[in-house]
Design an enzyme around this catalytic site. Structure first.
Site, PDB file in Angstrom:
ATOM      1  N   GLU A   1      -3.108  -0.922 -12.527  1.00  0.00           N
ATOM      2  CA  GLU A   1      -2.797  -1.564 -11.251  1.00  0.00           C
ATOM      3  C   GLU A   1      -3.582  -2.856 -11.085  1.00  0.00           C
ATOM      4  O   GLU A   1      -4.773  -2.914 -11.396  1.00  0.00           O
ATOM      5  CB  GLU A   1      -3.107  -0.608 -10.094  1.00  0.00           C
TER       6      GLU A   1
ATOM      7  N   GLU B   1       2.735   1.206   0.231  1.00  0.00           N
ATOM      8  CA  GLU B   1       1.411   1.803   0.436  1.00  0.00           C
ATOM      9  C   GLU B   1       0.813   1.238   1.727  1.00  0.00           C
ATOM     10  O   GLU B   1      -0.337   0.803   1.768  1.00  0.00           O
ATOM     11  CB  GLU B   1       0.490   1.505  -0.750  1.00  0.00           C
TER      12      GLU B   1
ATOM     13  N   HIS C   1      -5.047  -2.921   3.332  1.00  0.00           N
ATOM     14  CA  HIS C   1      -3.596  -2.932   3.459  1.00  0.00           C
ATOM     15  C   HIS C   1      -3.173  -2.995   4.929  1.00  0.00           C
ATOM     16  O   HIS C   1      -3.843  -2.460   5.807  1.00  0.00           O
ATOM     17  CB  HIS C   1      -2.999  -1.672   2.832  1.00  0.00           C
TER      18      HIS C   1
END
Length: 277
Positions: free
Chosen positions: A142, A256, A226
Site C-alpha cells: 500500500e 476507507e 482519512h
C-alpha cells in the site's frame, strides 16, 4: 463497470459480508484478516466460504481485498515483531488459498530509526519468506503517507522493495488517495502527472487496487487522516477524477472513509450517480 465497495466486518463470515455488500450497492469489498490490532484469526468455515463463492459468482461480486492487521510490521527493529509479521502473513496467505484470485494488502511497515534502506531490505526479506505460500493471491504493497518512519511514502521506496523480491510477479500496489496526497503527490491538480510518475517508477501494470478516501490534511502533510468523500482537502471532483481515469479503469475501489454502513451506501451511490453507473 465500476468495481466499488468498502471495508466490512468479517466477524460473521464471508456469506454475511457478501450479502452486506449487495445491500449497500457494492460489488466488491475489503476485510481484515483478523483483529486489526493483532491476534489470532478465527477458524476457517469452509461451508461459509463455499456458500459465499456461489453467491459472489451469482451476484458478480469481486475481487475481494484482504487487509493485514495494522500491527503487522515487516521491518520492525525487534526480531520478534518481524517474526510475528512473517508468521501472520504466511497464515493469512494459506487461508486465502480458499478464495483464489483475490488480493492481500498490507502496510509495508515502519523502520523505527533503522533507516529507510534497512526497512526496505527487511520488508523484502519478509516477502521472500512468505511469497512461495501466496498461491493465486496477489500481495499488494500500500502507498503510505510517509509519517514518522513509515516506508512506502515515495513510489521509489515501493520500487526498491519490488526489486529485491524473488517472486516479484506475485506483487502489486494499492494506491490510497489520502496517503499519496498526504505524501505530497498532487492528485488534485496533476493526477495525470502523478500516474505518469507511478508508471515511470513502478509501472501501472502493478497497480491492482485503489483505496478511495478524502484527507483531513493538506498536500504533503504526512499525517494520514482519512475523511469522507468531499469532506476533506482533496475534494469530491478530484476523487471522482481518480475513479474515472482511464488508466485506472476496472480496478477495484475500496472506500476507507470514517463511515458506518449507511454512510458507505451513500458514498457508493454518490460515486455511481456521478459516473452514470
Amino acid at each position: 463497470m465500476i468495481r466499488i465497495g468498502c471495508h466490512l466486518s468479517s466477524s460473521k463470515g464471508f456469506m454475511h459480508m457478501g450479502q452486506e455488500a449487495v445491500s449497500i450497492g457494492a460489488n466488491m469489498f475489503q476485510f481484515f484478516t483478523r483483529n486489526p490490532r493483532g491476534g489470532a484469526a478465527k477458524p476457517l468455515d469452509e461451508a461459509d466460504i463455499a456458500a459465499y463463492r456461489a453467491f459472489a459468482a451469482e451476484r458478480g461480486i469481486g475481487p475481494v481485498i484482504a487487509h493485514a492487521p495494522y500491527t503487522l510490521n515487516a521491518c520492525a527493529a525487534e526480531e520478534g515483531l518481524r517474526t510475528f509479521a512473517r508468521d501472520t502473513m504466511r497464515d493469512d496467505l494459506r487461508r486465502l488459498s480458499h478464495l483464489p484470485g483475490n488480493f492481500y494488502n498490507f502496510h509495508p511497515g515502519s523502520h523505527v530509526k533503522q533507516g529507510t534502506e534497512a526497512g526496505i531490505a527487511l520488508i523484502a526479506e519478509a516477502l521472500n519468506a512468505v511469497l512461495p505460500d501466496a498461491g493465486e493471491t496477489t500481495v499488494l504493497l500500500e502507498t503510505m503517507a510517509g509519517k514518522g518512519s513509515e516506508v512506502g511514502g515515495r513510489f521509489e521506496e515501493l520500487r526498491a522493495i519490488i526489486d529485491r523480491v524473488e517472486h516479484a510477479e506475485r506483487l502489486g500496489v494499492c494506491l490510497d488517495t489520502c496517503h499519496v496526497f498526504d505524501a505530497g503527490y498532487d492528485i488534485v491538480n496533476d493526477l495525470d502527472g502523478v500516474l505518469a510518475e507511478f508508471d515511470r517508477v513502478i509501472g501501472l501494470g502493478r497497480l491492482h487496487a485503489v483505496h478511495l478516501n478524502d484527507s483531513m490534511n493538506a498536500l504533503g502533510s504526512h499525517k494520514d487522516r482519512h475523511a469522507c468523500l468531499g469532506a476533506g482537502q482533496i475534494g469530491f471532483p478530484a476523487l471522482l477524477g481518480v475513479v474515472q481515469h482511464p488508466a485506472l479503469a476496472g480496478l477495484p475501489i475500496a472506500l476507507e472513509t470514517p463511515n458506518d454502513l449507511p454512510g458507505y451506501a451513500r458514498e457508493i451511490a454518490l460515486v455511481r450517480e456521478a459516473c452514470g453507473a
